[in-house]
Design an enzyme around this catalytic site. Structure first.
Site, short mmCIF file in Angstrom:
data_model
loop_
_atom_site.label_atom_id
_atom_site.label_comp_id
_atom_site.label_asym_id
_atom_site.label_seq_id
_atom_site.Cartn_x
_atom_site.Cartn_y
_atom_site.Cartn_z
CE1 TYR A 92 15.50 -9.01 -7.42
CE2 TYR A 92 14.86 -8.67 -5.14
CZ TYR A 92 15.24 -8.16 -6.38
OH TYR A 92 15.34 -6.81 -6.55
CG ASP A 151 9.16 -3.46 2.72
OD1 ASP A 151 8.49 -2.77 3.52
OD2 ASP A 151 9.80 -2.97 1.79
CG HIS A 400 6.08 -9.00 -6.96
ND1 HIS A 400 5.12 -9.09 -5.98
CD2 HIS A 400 7.26 -9.03 -6.32
CE1 HIS A 400 5.71 -9.15 -4.80
NE2 HIS A 400 7.02 -9.12 -4.97
CE1 TYR A 485 18.54 -4.91 -5.91
CE2 TYR A 485 20.11 -5.76 -4.31
CZ TYR A 485 18.81 -5.44 -4.65
OH TYR A 485 17.80 -5.66 -3.75
NE ARG A 486 17.83 -9.88 -3.65
CZ ARG A 486 17.22 -9.52 -2.52
NH1 ARG A 486 17.07 -8.24 -2.23
NH2 ARG A 486 16.77 -10.40 -1.68
C1 EUG Z 1 12.22 -3.98 -2.60
C2 EUG Z 1 13.47 -3.78 -2.10
C3 EUG Z 1 14.54 -4.32 -2.77
C4 EUG Z 1 14.36 -5.04 -3.92
C5 EUG Z 1 13.11 -5.25 -4.40
C6 EUG Z 1 12.04 -4.73 -3.72
C7 EUG Z 1 11.10 -3.38 -1.89
C8 EUG Z 1 9.91 -3.19 -2.46
C9 EUG Z 1 16.44 -3.01 -2.70
O1 EUG Z 1 15.81 -4.16 -2.34
O2 EUG Z 1 15.46 -5.50 -4.56
C10 EUG Z 1 8.86 -2.45 -1.78
#
Ligand code: EUG
Length: 540
Positions: A92, A151, A400, A485-486
């Site tokens: 992000y 994570d 990614h 959302y993001r």
């Molecule tokens: C994840 C969780 C997120 C996100 C992108 C990736 C987790 C990946 C909801 O938040 O925006 C395993």
């Protein structure tokens, strides 16, 4: 030579750097190419291209007063500032700004855990505190709380919640912004405020009662550029007695609809408090090659029909869809909750149940090792094996970016979205990598999120193609009602443009606030589509 922001003279840039050095100490202002390169977004979709958004320098204050001084200097010289917490917002945007030439305000030295209370169950932390730091603090003192963790353990509770990030424990705590309580914020002009009860100097309830008196403004400081958050409170789970998991599988394609209805009822009633995850066991394990029979069925013209897959699932004894329920609480209570959940799911003909692991807190090291660590409160980094070389992935990715639309919490919406994303992937060529039947993530208690990882390459030709496809997928998904959302800075104008109700009146309101509180437009210019007046013309 650093890449300077538009319109800033080298003399003014040097003037600001000199004053930053006087404010925080020379060793905490970074201007060499190799130091500044550390703030690049290593997962940038413009990696190594002239358009890659890069900082000009970084400044790392140690105190709130120094943050205030930095903001005042930035206003004097009109130097754009981009604050980061631990700077690990990978997928992000990482630690890179929205506007090239910005000076990164690196808050990772402000890493004090101010307080953790295990009777009222809250923490108060600075932005540089990571989940690892907070875990260490709690465990060294034997405090009876369970942390809600995302994570990436090197992330920051402050940064993660301000970006609307999430974790894995109870529904109330998984929403990291939703479970915060009280903020301290340096405004763009250097003024310091505290929100909620923090504004009342005698109050002892800053992390207990979030509203105070008057407007509730905390939301203004998330996914925005209206202030630098220097302290933030978080509600915590009490350490539960026990954890258990149980899985239900259902046999038919259309069973997705009652499956989601029942899981919603159980979750909204508080009968299951952990994250109720969805799965598609008919396809076997994700990221593993399908068995040849299934592979042939899926790749024949027209693909596998639901009826064929139902027959295949029944023959393999697999179930078509699954829902894993998770419970935190006293052993007797969560055993009864799981029993009640089984009763409810038994309304779906052919529903089958599997007992998951069951643990007492604190877990033994062997139990932790076998668990999804963050679900049981242990911070981790193993998610970063995603895209790594494996027996099933001969071509590891460089990084990614996430495509993450919000989807209504119904079975029908899931089946519709699977088709929309499959069609969009075919139409745009964007590899939406989530297996044959992608399922939504269930972090947020009241909404589903489909999360697709789009691989970033070191090859600009591939990245250019994927960038264009990403923009098209944002548009196609939004037309169907699935809005993100993001998103990383590269796509923030595109995503914000889909929030267009009444001729984009929400964005115009954000711009009105921006102009009032940051007339020089120095704080995080461009974040989530909010540009200073002079830069609005260049917006997509
Ligand atoms: C994840 C969780 C997120 C996100 C992108 C990736 C987790 C990946 C909801 O938040 O925006 C395993």
């Amino acid at each position: 030579m650093p890449k300077l922001p538009p319109g800033l003279s080298s003399k003014d840039f040097q003037g600001a750097i000199g004053q930053f050095e006087a404010a925080v100490g020379k060793e905490w202002v970074f201007t060499s190419d190799e130091d500044v390169a550390l703030y690049r977004d290593s997962y940038s979709v413009f990696l190594g291209e002239p358009e890659e958004i890069v900082a000009s320098a970084a400044v790392a204050p140690d105190t709130v007063e120094q943050v205030q001084t930095v903001m005042k200097i930035a206003n004097t010289f009109k130097v754009p500032i981009f604050p980061i917490s631990t700077g690990k917002n990978l997928g992000y945007g990482g630690s890179a700004p929205n506007l090239s030439g910005s000076v990164v305000l690196d808050l990772k030295r402000m890493n004090r855990v101010v307080e953790v209370d295990d009777k009222r169950h809250f923490a108060l932390v600075e932005p540089g505190v990571s989940y690892f730091d907070l875990y260490r603090y709690v465990h060294e003192r034997g405090l009876k709380v369970l942390l809600d963790l995302p994570d990436p353990g090197w992330g920051s509770p402050v940064g993660n919640s301000l970006d609307h990030g999430v974790g894995y424990s109870t529904g109330e705590m998984r929403d990291h912004f939703g479970s915060h309580c009280g903020m301290e914020v340096v405004l763009p002009n250097g003024e310091l405020i505290r929100t909620g009860m923090g504004a009342a100097p005698s109050a002892k309830t800053w992390q207990d009662y979030r509203y105070g008196a008057g407007p509730y403004i905390d939301g203004m400081f998330s996914q925005s550029n209206f202030g630098v958050v220097t302290k933030m409170g978080f509600w915590l789970n009490p350490l539960p007695d026990a954890y258990r998991m149980g899985t239900v599988t259902v046999p038919k394609h259309q069973d997705m609809i009652p499956l989601v209805d029942v899981r919603n009822y159980l979750e909204n009633s508080g009968i299951t408090n952990g994250m109720p995850q969805l799965g598609s066991p008919v396809y076997g394990r994700q990221f593993a090659p399908p068995d040849p029979e299934l592979g042939a069925m899926m790749t024949k013209p027209g693909g596998a029909t639901p009826a064929e897959l139902e027959e295949y699932a029944a023959r393999k004894g697999r179930g078509y869809w699954s829902c894993g329920l998770q419970f935190y609480g006293p052993e007797k209570v969560i055993a009864a909750q799981w029993e009640y959940a089984r009763e409810k799911f038994s309304s779906i003909p052919g529903a089958k149940f599997e007992e998951g692991p069951s643990y007492k807190f604190p877990l033994t090291p062997e139990q932790i090792e076998k668990s999804h660590k963050v679900t049981v409160g242990v911070p981790d980094l193993s998610i970063f094996t995603i895209g790594a070389r494996s027996p099933f992935n001969a071509n590891p990715s460089h990084g990614h970016v996430w495509f993450s639309p919000i989807v209504p919490r119904t079975g029908q919406a899931i089946l519709d979205a699977q088709k929309v994303f499959a069609d969009a992937s075919r139409e745009t060529g964007l590899p939406l990598l989530a297996g044959p039947a992608p399922l939504p993530a269930t972090y947020y208690k009241r909404a589903f999120i489909f999360i697709f990882g789009i691989m970033v390459s070191t090859d600009p030709v591939v990245n250019k193609k994927n960038r264009e496809a990403f923009r098209n997928v944002i548009r196609i998904a939004a037309e169907k009602g699935f809005v993100e959302y993001r998103t990383p800075p590269a796509f923030q104008d595109d995503v914000v443009a889909t929030y267009s109700f009444n001729n984009h009146s929400l964005l115009r309101f954000h711009e009105t606030i921006k102009d009032a509180i940051d007339p020089n437009g120095i704080l995080a210019a461009g974040r989530y589509g909010i540009w200073p007046t002079a830069m609005r013309a260049k917006r997509a």
